[in-house]
Write a protein that holds these residues in place. Sequence first.
Motif, PDB file in Angstrom:
ATOM      1  N   GLN A  56       0.827  -1.193   0.000  1.00 39.24           N
ATOM      2  CA  GLN A  56       0.000   0.000   0.000  1.00 39.24           C
ATOM      3  C   GLN A  56       0.865   1.249   0.000  1.00 39.24           C
ATOM      4  OE1 GLN A  56      -3.370   0.392  -0.126  1.00 39.24           O
ATOM      5  NE2 GLN A  56      -3.596  -1.813  -0.445  1.00 39.24           N
ATOM      6  N   VAL A  57       0.331   2.278  -0.605  1.00 37.34           N
ATOM      7  CA  VAL A  57       0.988   3.584  -0.626  1.00 37.34           C
ATOM      8  C   VAL A  57       0.009   4.606  -0.075  1.00 37.34           C
ATOM      9  CG1 VAL A  57       2.005   5.380  -2.058  1.00 37.34           C
ATOM     10  CG2 VAL A  57       2.408   2.974  -2.623  1.00 37.34           C
ATOM     11  N   GLN A  58       0.451   5.385   0.872  1.00 36.19           N
ATOM     12  CA  GLN A  58      -0.388   6.444   1.428  1.00 36.19           C
ATOM     13  C   GLN A  58       0.105   7.791   0.884  1.00 36.19           C
ATOM     14  OE1 GLN A  58       1.161   4.117   3.800  1.00 36.19           O
ATOM     15  NE2 GLN A  58      -0.605   2.855   3.253  1.00 36.19           N
ATOM     16  N   LEU A  59      -0.850   8.598   0.468  1.00 33.14           N
ATOM     17  CA  LEU A  59      -0.539   9.898  -0.109  1.00 33.14           C
ATOM     18  C   LEU A  59      -1.259  10.991   0.682  1.00 33.14           C
ATOM     19  CD1 LEU A  59      -1.093   8.946  -3.856  1.00 33.14           C
ATOM     20  CD2 LEU A  59       1.084   9.083  -2.666  1.00 33.14           C
ATOM     21  N   VAL A  60      -0.537  12.045   1.008  1.00 33.41           N
ATOM     22  CA  VAL A  60      -1.127  13.152   1.747  1.00 33.41           C
ATOM     23  C   VAL A  60      -0.791  14.460   1.038  1.00 33.41           C
ATOM     24  CG1 VAL A  60      -1.225  14.400   3.926  1.00 33.41           C
ATOM     25  CG2 VAL A  60      -0.953  11.911   3.926  1.00 33.41           C
ATOM     26  N   GLU A  61      -1.833  15.156   0.586  1.00 39.35           N
ATOM     27  CA  GLU A  61      -1.640  16.438  -0.073  1.00 39.35           C
ATOM     28  C   GLU A  61      -1.689  17.582   0.938  1.00 39.35           C
ATOM     29  OE1 GLU A  61      -4.509  14.090  -2.859  1.00 39.35           O
ATOM     30  OE2 GLU A  61      -4.252  14.475  -0.719  1.00 39.35           O
ATOM     31  N   SER A  62      -1.025  18.661   0.597  1.00 33.66           N
ATOM     32  CA  SER A  62      -1.073  19.869   1.412  1.00 33.66           C
ATOM     33  C   SER A  62      -0.770  21.070   0.527  1.00 33.66           C
ATOM     34  CB  SER A  62      -0.077  19.792   2.569  1.00 33.66           C
ATOM     35  OG  SER A  62       1.242  19.683   2.077  1.00 33.66           O
ATOM     36  N   GLY A  63      -1.084  22.257   1.042  1.00 35.68           N
ATOM     37  CA  GLY A  63      -0.734  23.478   0.341  1.00 35.68           C
ATOM     38  C   GLY A  63      -1.878  24.203  -0.326  1.00 35.68           C
ATOM     39  N   GLY A  64      -3.071  23.633  -0.283  1.00 35.00           N
ATOM     40  CA  GLY A  64      -4.205  24.310  -0.902  1.00 35.00           C
ATOM     41  C   GLY A  64      -4.599  25.561  -0.140  1.00 35.00           C
ATOM     42  N   GLY A  65      -5.481  26.340  -0.748  1.00 33.07           N
ATOM     43  CA  GLY A  65      -5.944  27.544  -0.083  1.00 33.07           C
ATOM     44  C   GLY A  65      -6.718  28.441  -1.011  1.00 33.07           C
ATOM     45  N   LEU A  66      -6.992  29.646  -0.533  1.00 32.59           N
ATOM     46  CA  LEU A  66      -7.716  30.657  -1.291  1.00 32.59           C
ATOM     47  C   LEU A  66      -6.738  31.708  -1.783  1.00 32.59           C
ATOM     48  CD1 LEU A  66     -10.310  32.123  -2.206  1.00 32.59           C
ATOM     49  CD2 LEU A  66     -10.415  33.122   0.093  1.00 32.59           C
ATOM     50  N   GLN A 120      -5.958  34.791  -5.169  1.00 35.33           N
ATOM     51  CA  GLN A 120      -6.578  35.628  -6.192  1.00 35.33           C
ATOM     52  C   GLN A 120      -6.056  35.234  -7.569  1.00 35.33           C
ATOM     53  OE1 GLN A 120      -5.789  39.686  -4.989  1.00 35.33           O
ATOM     54  NE2 GLN A 120      -7.666  39.754  -3.768  1.00 35.33           N
ATOM     55  N   ALA A 121      -6.826  35.574  -8.577  1.00 36.03           N
ATOM     56  CA  ALA A 121      -6.406  35.310  -9.948  1.00 36.03           C
ATOM     57  C   ALA A 121      -5.035  35.950 -10.197  1.00 36.03           C
ATOM     58  CB  ALA A 121      -7.433  35.851 -10.928  1.00 36.03           C
ATOM     59  N   GLY A 122      -4.161  35.181 -10.843  1.00 37.68           N
ATOM     60  CA  GLY A 122      -2.815  35.658 -11.130  1.00 37.68           C
ATOM     61  C   GLY A 122      -1.787  35.253 -10.087  1.00 37.68           C
ATOM     62  N   ASP A 123      -2.260  34.792  -8.938  1.00 40.55           N
ATOM     63  CA  ASP A 123      -1.351  34.364  -7.873  1.00 40.55           C
ATOM     64  C   ASP A 123      -0.753  33.001  -8.165  1.00 40.55           C
ATOM     65  OD1 ASP A 123      -3.073  35.814  -4.972  1.00 40.55           O
ATOM     66  OD2 ASP A 123      -1.773  36.690  -6.518  1.00 40.55           O
ATOM     67  N   SER A 124       0.161  32.608  -7.300  1.00 38.30           N
ATOM     68  CA  SER A 124       0.802  31.301  -7.398  1.00 38.30           C
ATOM     69  C   SER A 124       0.535  30.503  -6.126  1.00 38.30           C
ATOM     70  CB  SER A 124       2.310  31.450  -7.600  1.00 38.30           C
ATOM     71  OG  SER A 124       2.596  32.131  -8.806  1.00 38.30           O
ATOM     72  N   LEU A 125       0.642  29.177  -6.264  1.00 35.95           N
ATOM     73  CA  LEU A 125       0.429  28.289  -5.127  1.00 35.95           C
ATOM     74  C   LEU A 125       1.214  27.021  -5.396  1.00 35.95           C
ATOM     75  CD1 LEU A 125      -1.375  28.552  -2.572  1.00 35.95           C
ATOM     76  CD2 LEU A 125      -3.101  27.206  -3.781  1.00 35.95           C
ATOM     77  N   ARG A 126       1.749  26.422  -4.342  1.00 34.42           N
ATOM     78  CA  ARG A 126       2.464  25.166  -4.504  1.00 34.42           C
ATOM     79  C   ARG A 126       1.821  24.100  -3.640  1.00 34.42           C
ATOM     80  NH1 ARG A 126       8.727  23.413  -3.260  1.00 34.42           N
ATOM     81  NH2 ARG A 126       7.955  23.397  -1.098  1.00 34.42           N
ATOM     82  N   LEU A 127       1.442  23.014  -4.269  1.00 36.38           N
ATOM     83  CA  LEU A 127       0.897  21.865  -3.571  1.00 36.38           C
ATOM     84  C   LEU A 127       1.992  20.817  -3.379  1.00 36.38           C
ATOM     85  CD1 LEU A 127      -2.497  21.378  -5.463  1.00 36.38           C
ATOM     86  CD2 LEU A 127      -1.960  22.911  -3.554  1.00 36.38           C
ATOM     87  N   SER A 128       1.874  20.084  -2.285  1.00 35.46           N
ATOM     88  CA  SER A 128       2.817  19.001  -2.005  1.00 35.46           C
ATOM     89  C   SER A 128       2.043  17.708  -1.835  1.00 35.46           C
ATOM     90  CB  SER A 128       3.603  19.289  -0.721  1.00 35.46           C
ATOM     91  OG  SER A 128       4.340  20.483  -0.829  1.00 35.46           O
ATOM     92  N   CYS A 129       2.684  16.617  -2.186  1.00 34.96           N
ATOM     93  CA  CYS A 129       2.103  15.291  -2.003  1.00 34.96           C
ATOM     94  C   CYS A 129       3.181  14.385  -1.446  1.00 34.96           C
ATOM     95  CB  CYS A 129       1.575  14.748  -3.324  1.00 34.96           C
ATOM     96  SG  CYS A 129       1.004  13.037  -3.225  1.00 34.96           S
ATOM     97  N   ALA A 130       3.050  14.063  -0.171  1.00 32.28           N
ATOM     98  CA  ALA A 130       4.023  13.208   0.498  1.00 32.28           C
ATOM     99  C   ALA A 130       3.524  11.773   0.484  1.00 32.28           C
ATOM    100  CB  ALA A 130       4.240  13.684   1.928  1.00 32.28           C
ATOM    101  N   ALA A 131       4.416  10.866   0.126  1.00 31.07           N
ATOM    102  CA  ALA A 131       4.064   9.452   0.043  1.00 31.07           C
ATOM    103  C   ALA A 131       4.756   8.656   1.140  1.00 31.07           C
ATOM    104  CB  ALA A 131       4.440   8.894  -1.324  1.00 31.07           C
ATOM    105  N   SER A 132       4.074   7.625   1.604  1.00 28.41           N
ATOM    106  CA  SER A 132       4.654   6.710   2.577  1.00 28.41           C
ATOM    107  C   SER A 132       4.157   5.310   2.277  1.00 28.41           C
ATOM    108  CB  SER A 132       4.285   7.128   4.006  1.00 28.41           C
ATOM    109  OG  SER A 132       2.887   7.103   4.186  1.00 28.41           O
ATOM    110  N   GLY A 133       4.758   4.341   2.926  1.00 25.92           N
ATOM    111  CA  GLY A 133       4.387   2.951   2.673  1.00 25.92           C
ATOM    112  C   GLY A 133       5.273   2.353   1.591  1.00 25.92           C
TER     113      GLY A 133
END
Length: 124
Positions: A1-11, A13-26
């Motif tokens: 099994q592989v467990q995946l956990v995302e983080s980094g989402g949010g609110l 404005q248009a034109g902004d930047s955002l970085r999401l992360s996905c950490a895996a374990s197992g």
Amino acid sequence: QVQLVESGGGLVQAGDSLRLSCAASGRTYSSSTRAWFRQAPGKEREFVGAISWRSVGSTYYADSVKGRFTISRDSTKNTVYLEMNSLKPEDTAVYFCAAGVRGISTAPNGYDYWGQGTQVTVSS
């Protein structure tokens, strides 16, 4: 099994930047591809992009995000990142990380493991 956990989402404005992360374990060694999908309310889950885990890290993107989004990986941390620039309101969705034992696929059924998702909301 592989467990995946995302983080980094949010609110943002248009034109902004955002970085999401996905950490895996197992049993991460069993997965050869990591991908990002997104799903807006009332819509089907949509492929965003993917990266090959076992080779040099080849990437593939949906046309809708090409040139704005970048997928990268940190093998030492078993983590995949989704750098999102020039965000648009139509990018609003729950973003999911996925891992698969086969090659890159744009279809959700091409992946075996999924995270719980992280909400990204882009205001105009």
